[in-house]
Write a protein that holds these residues in place. Structure first.
Motif, PDB file in Angstrom:
ATOM      1  N   ASP A 433       0.842  -1.194   0.000  1.00  0.00           N
ATOM      2  CA  ASP A 433       0.000   0.000   0.000  1.00  0.00           C
ATOM      3  C   ASP A 433       0.876   1.242   0.000  1.00  0.00           C
ATOM      4  OD1 ASP A 433      -2.222  -1.546   0.039  1.00  0.00           O
ATOM      5  OD2 ASP A 433      -2.599  -1.359   2.183  1.00  0.00           O
ATOM      6  N   GLY A 434       0.427   2.262  -0.709  1.00  0.00           N
ATOM      7  CA  GLY A 434       1.168   3.513  -0.722  1.00  0.00           C
ATOM      8  C   GLY A 434       0.988   4.278   0.583  1.00  0.00           C
ATOM      9  N   MET A 436       2.269   8.272   2.409  1.00  0.00           N
ATOM     10  CA  MET A 436       3.069   9.489   2.367  1.00  0.00           C
ATOM     11  C   MET A 436       2.702  10.361   3.570  1.00  0.00           C
ATOM     12  SD  MET A 436       1.208  11.816  -0.583  1.00  0.00           S
ATOM     13  CE  MET A 436       1.642  10.691  -1.884  1.00  0.00           C
ATOM     14  N   TRP A 453       5.970  17.461   0.997  1.00  0.00           N
ATOM     15  CA  TRP A 453       6.244  16.044   1.261  1.00  0.00           C
ATOM     16  C   TRP A 453       7.354  15.884   2.299  1.00  0.00           C
ATOM     17  CZ3 TRP A 453       4.718  16.851  -3.973  1.00  0.00           C
ATOM     18  CH2 TRP A 453       3.643  16.071  -4.395  1.00  0.00           C
ATOM     19  N   VAL A 456       7.730   9.559   1.402  1.00  0.00           N
ATOM     20  CA  VAL A 456       6.978   8.890   0.332  1.00  0.00           C
ATOM     21  C   VAL A 456       7.528   7.471   0.218  1.00  0.00           C
ATOM     22  CG1 VAL A 456       6.319   8.885  -2.096  1.00  0.00           C
ATOM     23  CG2 VAL A 456       6.715  11.054  -0.925  1.00  0.00           C
ATOM     24  N   THR A 460       3.812   4.263  -3.527  1.00  0.00           N
ATOM     25  CA  THR A 460       3.031   5.441  -3.891  1.00  0.00           C
ATOM     26  C   THR A 460       3.274   5.851  -5.341  1.00  0.00           C
ATOM     27  OG1 THR A 460       3.420   6.136  -1.610  1.00  0.00           O
ATOM     28  CG2 THR A 460       2.379   7.747  -3.028  1.00  0.00           C
ATOM     29  N   ILE A 463       0.534   6.763  -7.875  1.00  0.00           N
ATOM     30  CA  ILE A 463      -0.294   7.914  -7.506  1.00  0.00           C
ATOM     31  C   ILE A 463       0.422   9.215  -7.833  1.00  0.00           C
ATOM     32  CG2 ILE A 463      -1.503   9.014  -5.571  1.00  0.00           C
ATOM     33  CD1 ILE A 463      -1.242   6.061  -4.323  1.00  0.00           C
ATOM     34  N   LEU A 485      -4.178  13.636  -6.856  1.00  0.00           N
ATOM     35  CA  LEU A 485      -3.745  13.790  -5.470  1.00  0.00           C
ATOM     36  C   LEU A 485      -3.984  15.208  -4.984  1.00  0.00           C
ATOM     37  CD1 LEU A 485      -2.273  12.527  -3.030  1.00  0.00           C
ATOM     38  CD2 LEU A 485      -0.122  13.270  -4.054  1.00  0.00           C
ATOM     39  N   ALA A 519      -8.003   6.262  -0.346  1.00  0.00           N
ATOM     40  CA  ALA A 519      -7.047   7.001   0.473  1.00  0.00           C
ATOM     41  C   ALA A 519      -7.669   7.291   1.841  1.00  0.00           C
ATOM     42  CB  ALA A 519      -6.656   8.306  -0.211  1.00  0.00           C
ATOM     43  N   SER A 531      -2.602   6.995   3.580  1.00  0.00           N
ATOM     44  CA  SER A 531      -2.345   5.649   3.080  1.00  0.00           C
ATOM     45  C   SER A 531      -3.244   5.400   1.881  1.00  0.00           C
ATOM     46  CB  SER A 531      -2.613   4.600   4.160  1.00  0.00           C
ATOM     47  OG  SER A 531      -3.981   4.612   4.540  1.00  0.00           O
ATOM     48  N   PHE A 532      -2.687   4.706   0.890  1.00  0.00           N
ATOM     49  CA  PHE A 532      -3.400   4.447  -0.360  1.00  0.00           C
ATOM     50  C   PHE A 532      -3.493   2.940  -0.564  1.00  0.00           C
ATOM     51  CE2 PHE A 532      -1.159   8.454  -0.716  1.00  0.00           C
ATOM     52  CZ  PHE A 532      -2.129   9.317  -1.220  1.00  0.00           C
TER      53      PHE A 532
END
Length: 948
Positions: A433-434, A436, A453, A456, A460, A463, A485, A519, A531-532
């Protein structure tokens, strides 16, 4: 609302002080009776400085002035160092308990900062206390040195040789010039006697000194010879009166010998003078020893004060050799004093680092504070070291004084925090899972204007357009304006301001593949963690589920339609069976009256026969459909004469066509050859198609049937110019039970199975069937294509599946002389079979049950057995098994047997053969087919019977 820790310290300062005073009085007897102002001392200022330091984020030196003042007051009041250190522990607990009662939970950062500042206060107070202690010791040392200087002056002025030797090795600690002159050497100090003056070994002076050192008793030797090597190498002997007195330490133990030598060759007056000077010298030495003892007592008190303290304190001279220590790296004084860091520490790298820092302090005169890691025995110890220059009365730097605090535990906590962060990063770096972290960027008004940011993870990438770590430290609006995003900016800002998590779905395309992510954004300080989770497959599954639901609904509608078709089929079956029954029953009753002429009799019998065959055909079609549905259709593979098959099928359908006024023509291309397949099934296909064509062709119409070979394929074509087929019905033409006109007003009979059977029979032989029509009233064309499979010479044609309707001539008595036993529980059936076999020339006996049949077989002689299967009590299978087990004693046990039954499934035939029957025939059956089958059983297969 949470109160910051600095605010708590300020607002509840007096409560903290009261708690501190009460707790300290309970814990320490030294302050129990002390007035409160003396206990409080500089505590309010210290708390204010700590609060200010926490607010400003200043270094841990915040609070130094109050701590220094506290250490100075405690020194003046005579406090031990451990009591003072304990005060700071009580203060730390008082602050934390006051925060707990106020409902305030300090953050890890505030707690760490508070502990740093309190620890710094301890270190500063200890440093000041130690500095004052060391200053007092230094004053005392200087006084002793002054006394020693005076003693050295007296010693230098003494007219006699004098020396002070210490230890078992008699090491020179003092030696006046006369003594040096006496032994002819100047470099005596610090050397053992026998090393400095080797020629004294074994001489009386050496023995006297050892005796005093051993016994502790003073000794006076008169006129003892002392032989000293001259510079020329010869020994020069002189006579001396030698006085040796033991020198004791504070405990009374002998630690050395004071020796005074008087050369007796001198005048008596010189001797007295020397004795007087010796006495003064001894008094001076004794005074110096008392001063040293006082110094040692002060040092002992200082050590006791430090004993309970975790702080290490030590002094080093300008050569960086340890001159005094407390808690010295877990080692004893003997292991440390007089040595450098390189000699004391087991970590060479740490020793070199400390040596460099300390020399910088010595050269600059400016103190330094550093953190040092010591690696010893596989363990790492972290020290917070404060190094200050040590000066004498002339402000000259004579060394350094150091305090060191063990911060290993704090470092472990820091390392644990870093390890936790590393684990977090490891988990996130390998997570599918992504994830950041974005930090808020605020404008002058304090509103969130952008995000930056902070972290990361690799997942991710889809995305953020395949990017990753390069985004860290960059702005969202700058790097990805207008992206999916960035479209969630308002959501992220709301999460940061409200602290409530939010869920959004983000759609993006990475490398041309559309993806959907769910997300989840949560607040992280003044930022947001997102979290993605890739839900592309989930979305696809939901779409597929919706599609499956739609398919299920269509399938249900189809099932409901099939159910309606089934009801229509059952109604049609009922109609198609009852209609011929009406004609059969009606004519049967008319004929039984006997009041019919010959023409009516012939017409009635023909009607009964035609309708009976129609019923038989209906039942056969139903059974064929059942066999096909069950997957139990069996095919033979024999050479087939296609012309013969078409001619036979045409003969079967021609009477119906003639009656209706329909012309049927056949054509066959000469090179069609031999078809390798099942002749019966091919005939059934052609017959069904012809029957269907005749049914839907009006009077005066034409039906054509033909066959041709196309490469390795046999093509049979049936064409008519009848009613045609509606375009909408063509896709359903070959489905079971489907009829274009299926209502009660339909113009044509039938079950709607004929064409479905054609399709299944064609496909079972590796072929196909296709229908064409230009529409209603324009006729239809059916083409069946079957693989020829092989070429073979002309063989005997396969037996026809359907008997000819053409009546034969007179009965051929092919069963002449054959004895037949007929077994059936139905009287009508027995009588009919008897008539058939008698007309074929056979002798017939009937039995109504299995038991009666077995009894007849035991008593009579028969050539063949024809039996029904379904009978009450004992069926035909059981009867046959009993018969076959009778053995040779009953000749009829091996009689040929034929099963004639309405049970027509494949498994029924197998069960009949397994029970002992040689042949299995299905009811109803044509009489001539039955006679032919029996003839086969009795060995008369060459004679085919016929029925009149």
């Amino acid at each position: 609302m949470t109160i910051p820790l600095p605010t708590l310290i300020r607002t509840r300062r007096e409560a903290i002080i009261e708690r501190f005073v009460g707790e300290l009085r309970r814990r320490s007897s030294a302050v129990r009776d002390m007035p409160k102002p003396l206990i409080v001392n500089a505590l309010p200022s210290f708390l204010d400085e700590v609060a200010a330091g926490l607010e400003s984020g200043a270094t841990t030196r915040g609070g130094d002035e109050a701590a220094r003042e506290h250490g100075e007051v405690r020194w003046e009041e005579g406090f031990d160092l451990d009591v003072m250190v304990r005060e700071y522990g009580v203060l730390r607990r008082a602050i934390l308990r006051e925060a707990q009662e106020a409902g305030v939970t300090p953050t890890p950062g505030e707690l760490e900062a508070l502990l740093d500042r309190v620890d710094a206060g301890i270190a500063r107070a200890v440093t000041e206390h130690t500095r004052l202690q060391l200053a007092a010791l230094e004053t005392e040392r200087k006084r002793v040195e002054l006394e020693r200087g005076r003693s050295g002056s007296l010693l230098a002025q003494a007219p006699a040789p004098i020396c002070l030797l210490k230890g078992a090795d008699l090491v020179f600690e003092l030696a006046n010039p006369l003594f040096c002159q006496m032994v002819g050497r100047d470099d005596l100090l610090g050397k053992p006697l026998v090393e400095a003056v080797p020629e004294l070994r074994g001489q009386p002076l050496h023995a006297q000194l050892e005796a005093v050192m051993t016994t502790g008793e003073p000794s006076v030797a008169s006129e003892i010879p002392v032989r000293i090597a001259h510079w020329t190498g010869e020994l020069v002997e002189r006579l001396y009166n030698v006085l040796c007195k033991p020198v004791r330490d504070v405990s009374g133990a002998v630690e050395g010998v004071m020796a005074t030598a008087f050369e007796v060759t001198e005048q008596i007056g010189a001797r007295k003078k020397a004795e007087r000077l010796a006495l003064e010298l001894q008094q001076s030495v004794a005074q110096r020893l008392r001063a040293e003892q006082a110094l040692r007592l002060n040092e002992e008190r200082f050590r006791k004060a430090l004993r309970g303290s975790p702080v290490m304190v030590f002094n080093q001279d300008r050569e960086l050799r340890y001159t005094w220590m407390h808690n010295g790296f877990g080692k004893s004084e003997r292991e440390v004093l007089g040595k450098t860091d390189a000699e004391v520490l087991d970590d060479p790298e740490a020793a070199r680092s400390l040596d460099r820092i300390k020399r910088e302090v010595l050269s600059s005169g400016v103190g330094q504070r550093r953190e040092i890691a010591l690696h010893t025995g596989g363990r790492t110890q972290y020290l917070d070291i404060s190094i200050e220059p040590l000066t004498d009365d002339a402000c000259e730097i004579v060394g350094i004084t150091c305090t060191a605090t063990d911060i290993t535990e704090r470092k472990s906590i820091e390392q644990a925090l870093r390890a936790s962060e590393a684990r977090f990063r490891t988990v996130q770096e390998s997570s599918p899972d992504g994830f950041m972290i974005l930090r808020s960027v605020r404008d002058a008004s304090g509103a969130i204007s952008d995000f930056e940011w902070v972290y990361v993870n690799p997942a991710t990438g889809p995305i953020v357009g395949g990017r990753g770590k390069d985004l860290e430290g960059k702005r969202l609006s700058v790097e990805m304006p207008g992206s999916a995003l960035a479209s969630g900016f308002e959501t992220y800002a709301r999460v940061v301001e409200n602290g409530e998590a939010a869920r959004v779905e983000i759609f993006c395309a990475h490398e041309g593949a559309p993806q959907t992510f769910r997300a989840i954004a949560v607040a992280l300080g003044d930022g947001v963690g997102i979290s993605f989770h890739d839900i592309t497959e989930q979305k696809r599954t939901e779409a597929e589920r919706a599609q499956l639901l739609e398919q299920e609904q269509r399938a249900r509608q189809h099932a409901e339609q099939l159910n309606r078709l089934k009801d229509e089929f059952l109604a049609t079956v009922s109609h198609e069976l009852r209609t011929p029954l009406q004609s059969i029953l009606g004519w049967a009753r008319i004929l039984r009256t006997g009041e019919v002429d010959a023409e009516s009799l012939e017409r009635g019998l023909a009607t009964i026969e035609r309708n009976a065959k129609a019923q038989s055909q209906l039942i056969e079609d139903i059974l064929d459909a059942s066999t096909i549905i069950a997957g139990k259709l069996q095919l033979r593979t024999d050479p087939v004469d296609v012309r013969q098959v078409l001619a036979t099928a045409l003969d079967l359908v021609r009477p119906t066509a003639l009656a209706k006024g329909v012309t049927v023509n056949a054509w066959v291309v000469d090179d069609v050859g031999i078809f390798l397949g099942d002749a019966d099934r091919l005939q059934q296909i052609v017959w069904n198609l012809l029957t269907n064509a005749v049914k839907f062709t009006p009077s005066g119409g034409q039906v054509r049937v033909g066959a041709r070979r196309i490469d390795a394929t046999l093509e049979v074509e049936v064409e008519d110019n009848g009613e045609g087929i509606p375009k909408s019905f063509l896709p359903f033409l070959f489905e079971r039970f489907r009829q274009a006109d299926g209502g009660v007003t339909r113009a044509h009979g039938g079950l709607g199975l004929g064409l479905a059977i054609v399709r299944h029979l064609a496909e079972a032989q590796g072929g196909s069937v296709h229908a064409e029509s230009d529409g209603e009233g324009k006729g239809a064309r059916f083409r069946v294509r079957l693989p020829i499979r092989a070429e073979a010479p002309l063989a005997l044609p396969s037996p026809q599946r359907r008997g000819s309707d053409a009546p034969g001539g007179s009965a051929r008595r092919v069963l002449e002389g054959i004895r037949v036993l007929v077994v059936d529980d139905e009287t009508d059936a027995r009588e009919l079979l008897g008539i058939i076999f008698v007309r074929a020339g056979a002798t017939v006996q009937e039995a109504a049950s299995a038991g009666a049949a077995l009894e007849a077989l035991r008593e009579g002689e028969f050539d063949v057995l024809v039996s029904d299967i379904g009978m009450p009590g004992e069926d035909g299978y059981a009867m046959m098994r009993r018969l076959r087990t009778l053995g040779p004693e009953v000749p009829a046990s091996g009689i040929p047997a034929l099963a004639l039954t309405a049970y027509t499934r494949v498994e029924d035939r197998r069960q009949a053969i397994a029970a002992g029957f040689q042949m299995h025939l299905a009811k109803p059956i044509e009489p001539n087919s039955l006679v032919t089958a029996v003839a086969h059983l009795v060995g008369r297969a060459g004679n085919r019977g016929s029925w009149p």
